[in-house]
Scaffold this active site. Structure first.
Site, PDB file in Angstrom:
ATOM      1  N   LYS A  72       0.853  -1.198   0.000  1.00 35.54           N
ATOM      2  CA  LYS A  72       0.000   0.000   0.000  1.00 35.54           C
ATOM      3  C   LYS A  72       0.884   1.242   0.000  1.00 35.54           C
ATOM      4  O   LYS A  72       1.892   1.285   0.724  1.00 35.54           O
ATOM      5  CB  LYS A  72      -0.891  -0.048   1.250  1.00 35.54           C
ATOM      6  CG  LYS A  72      -1.933   1.066   1.348  1.00 35.54           C
ATOM      7  CD  LYS A  72      -2.793   0.852   2.591  1.00 35.54           C
ATOM      8  CE  LYS A  72      -3.894   1.888   2.722  1.00 35.54           C
ATOM      9  NZ  LYS A  72      -4.739   1.657   3.923  1.00 35.54           N
ATOM     10  N   SER A 147      -9.679   1.687   2.912  1.00 30.77           N
ATOM     11  CA  SER A 147      -8.840   2.487   2.048  1.00 30.77           C
ATOM     12  C   SER A 147      -7.816   1.675   1.257  1.00 30.77           C
ATOM     13  O   SER A 147      -7.297   2.163   0.257  1.00 30.77           O
ATOM     14  CB  SER A 147      -8.119   3.540   2.888  1.00 30.77           C
ATOM     15  OG  SER A 147      -7.263   2.920   3.823  1.00 30.77           O
ATOM     16  N   SER A 171      -9.706  -0.779   7.070  1.00 33.45           N
ATOM     17  CA  SER A 171      -9.152  -0.648   5.717  1.00 33.45           C
ATOM     18  C   SER A 171      -8.446  -1.867   5.145  1.00 33.45           C
ATOM     19  O   SER A 171      -8.120  -1.878   3.965  1.00 33.45           O
ATOM     20  CB  SER A 171      -8.190   0.527   5.656  1.00 33.45           C
ATOM     21  OG  SER A 171      -8.922   1.707   5.519  1.00 33.45           O
TER      22      SER A 171
HETATM   23  N1  GLN Z   1     -13.038   3.735   6.352  1.00 32.71           N
HETATM   24  C1  GLN Z   1     -12.424   4.188   7.561  1.00 32.71           C
HETATM   25  C2  GLN Z   1     -12.082   5.644   7.443  1.00 32.71           C
HETATM   26  O1  GLN Z   1     -12.455   6.233   6.515  1.00 32.71           O
HETATM   27  C3  GLN Z   1     -11.224   3.357   7.865  1.00 32.71           C
HETATM   28  C4  GLN Z   1     -10.025   3.726   7.107  1.00 32.71           C
HETATM   29  C5  GLN Z   1      -8.822   2.929   7.482  1.00 32.71           C
HETATM   30  O2  GLN Z   1      -8.928   1.896   8.133  1.00 32.71           O
HETATM   31  N2  GLN Z   1      -7.674   3.442   7.117  1.00 32.71           N
HETATM   32  O3  GLN Z   1     -11.454   6.208   8.295  1.00 32.71           O
END
Ligand code: GLN
Length: 491
Positions: A72, A147, A171
């Site tokens: 990532k 994400s 994420s």
């Molecule tokens: N969807 C969650 C957010 O928008 C989690 C994102 C993540 O785990 N980086 O913060």
């Protein structure tokens, strides 16, 4: 596509080479990328060079010898651009590797590229990426989740057998669920965050994507364990994962928080969830009803805490130290330079979170919002501690719906946030949690089954998830898209 484990074995046995593995991954990436947009950067030459030197070094015994992996793009890779899918990091080239990258390479893995994400990992669909969204290989009009959507799409499309993601509120697990693969978030503190671009430091954790729990466990055994570079890294000894995946769940107690599963969850998801529970029960696991009375507050608590921490962490992007500096106007001073850089460099969601976070931390509101959220976070942890007196793992669906359409939720941030209802608890409590494929919706979109374990008891969690895969075939199903680009069901 073979599993990482079988690929490493074949390379070791001389049946194939690291170079062939890398060439195959590069070839698939080339064919898939125009439709998938999973990668921000592909480092073909460096990967091929590394493969050549691994092949020349002989049949090594390193666990990931010659296996390609995608990272990532919020983890630092020495001499390779690291963008967090943000304009503000344009031109930033880290002078060092994240600990996870260093450990993977030491174990013989070959970094093939950096994957797309929501800007600074803030989002659930990759639509907040400054580079445009990634697509779900099961249906390219839909999101792969976020994400870590690029990593999930790359593994689901069988471009690479493995990828790393980061999980702050879901994420890793949410995109794994939406893409039909395995996504694993270890216990907070288990995997070093050194070199991970911080979003919310009390929640962030790195973990693997794979097609099997066995492969996820293998990556975990490589990247996990104490690291002096990360002050939150735990000295707790790593479990012996060679003996952990025994396939035995006889007598394992699985907690099911029924009251938490009702509202807003798709019928297809509930059906797949019930049949996943039945599969484990048929192997001798015991299903036990539990209560998590504070879990419904997870979303507001998470979005107060993560925005507060993000507003502080992202203060460092000021046009001085990293990446972008905005063009200045004639009479601009230092303050204008900061303002213009941050205005031009950050996207809308990141700005929203910085503003929300600054607000909840400000004098007069701190007690009502931030402090209150931290108190409820403690209550949620107590819910789990109480549950773990009676059960060994807790089961929920990974997401309330299968993959949604690109554009479907972008105009309503709250709708987007609600997608995280089942995943945020594990981050707020620091608990290890995994998503494994457990079925398909009526329109053939993958569905994820989430298990959450006791702190540092990844062994039990992985054992349960692996046992589930031994009895099911969902993880061997490959999206039609992958077959078109040469990915085959794994052996
Ligand atoms: N969807 C969650 C957010 O928008 C989690 C994102 C993540 O785990 N980086 O913060």
């Amino acid at each position: 596509m073979m599993t990482a484990r079988s690929l490493a074995r074949d390379i070791k046995d001389g049946k194939t080479t690291a170079r062939a593995a890398v060439e195959q991954a590069l070839d698939r990436i080339k064919k898939a990328e125009p439709k998938l947009s999973a990668f921000n950067t592909v480092i073909a030459e460096r990967a091929l060079d590394r493969a050549a030197s691994l092949d020349a070094a002989g049949r090594a015994s390193a666990p990931l010898h010659g296996v390609p992996i995608a990272i990532k793009d919020n983890m630092c890779t020495k001499d390779v651009p690291t963008t967090a899918s943000s304009k503000i990091l344009t031109g930033f080239i880290p002078p060092y590797d994240a600990t996870v990258v260093e450990r993977l390479e030491r174990a013989g893995a070959i970094i093939i590229g950096k994957t797309n994400l929501d800007e600074f990992a803030m989002g659930s669909s990759t639509e907040n990426s400054a580079l445009g969204p990634s697509k779900n290989p099961w249906d390219v009009t839909r999101t792969p989740g976020g994400s870590s959507g690029g990593s999930a799409a790359a593994v689901a499309a069988r471009l690479v057998p493995l990828a790393l993601g980061s999980d702050t509120g879901g994420s890793i697990r949410q995109p794994a669920g939406l893409c039909g693969i395995v996504g694993f978030k270890p216990t907070y503190g288990r995997v070093s965050r050194y070199g991970l671009l911080a979003f919310a430091s009390s929640l962030d954790q790195i973990g693997p994507f794979a097609t099997t729990v066995e492969d996820a466990a293998l990556v975990f055994s490589v990247i996990g364990g104490f690291d002096a570079h990360d002050s939150t890294s735990s000295p707790e000894a790593m479990p012996d994962l060679n003996t952990a995946l025994s396939g035995d769940v006889n007598g394992l107690r699985i907690g099911v928080p029924r009251a938490f599963l009702g509202e807003g969850v798709d019928a297809d998801i509930l059906t797949a969830f019930e049949s996943a529970l039945a599969t484990l029960a048929a192997r001798g696991a015991k299903l036990i009803d539990i209560e998590l009375p504070h879990a419904p507050y997870g979303i507001p608590v998470y979005y107060l805490i993560c925005t507060a921490e993000a507003s502080s962490n992202l203060a460092r992007y000021d046009g001085v130290r990293y990446g972008l500096r905005a063009k200045l106007e004639k009479d601009d001073g230092l303050l204008q330079m900061y303002e213009r850089t941050r205005d031009q460099g950050f996207g809308a969601e990141v700005k929203r979170r910085i503003m929300l976070g600054t607000y909840v931390l400000s004098a007069g509101y701190y007690d009502a919002y931030y402090l209150k959220a931290q108190q409820v976070r403690t209550l949620l942890l107590q819910d789990y501690q109480t549950a773990f007196e009676r059960v060994d793992v807790v089961a929920t669906p990974t997401t309330p719906t299968p993959a949604f359409k690109l554009g479907e939720k972008t105009s309503d941030p709250v709708q987007m946030y609600l997608n995280d209802i089942f995943t945020v608890s594990a981050n707020l409590t620091g608990l290890p949690s995994i998503s494994v494929p457990c079925g398909f919706s009526s329109s053939r979109l993958p569905i994820g089954f989430q298990l959450t374990g006791r702190p540092f008891d990844e062994a039990t969690l992985l054992r349960a998830a692996d046992a589930f895969q031994r009895d099911t075939k969902f993880h061997t199903e490959v999206p039609p898209f992958a077959e078109a680009t040469g990915g085959k069901p794994h052996a």
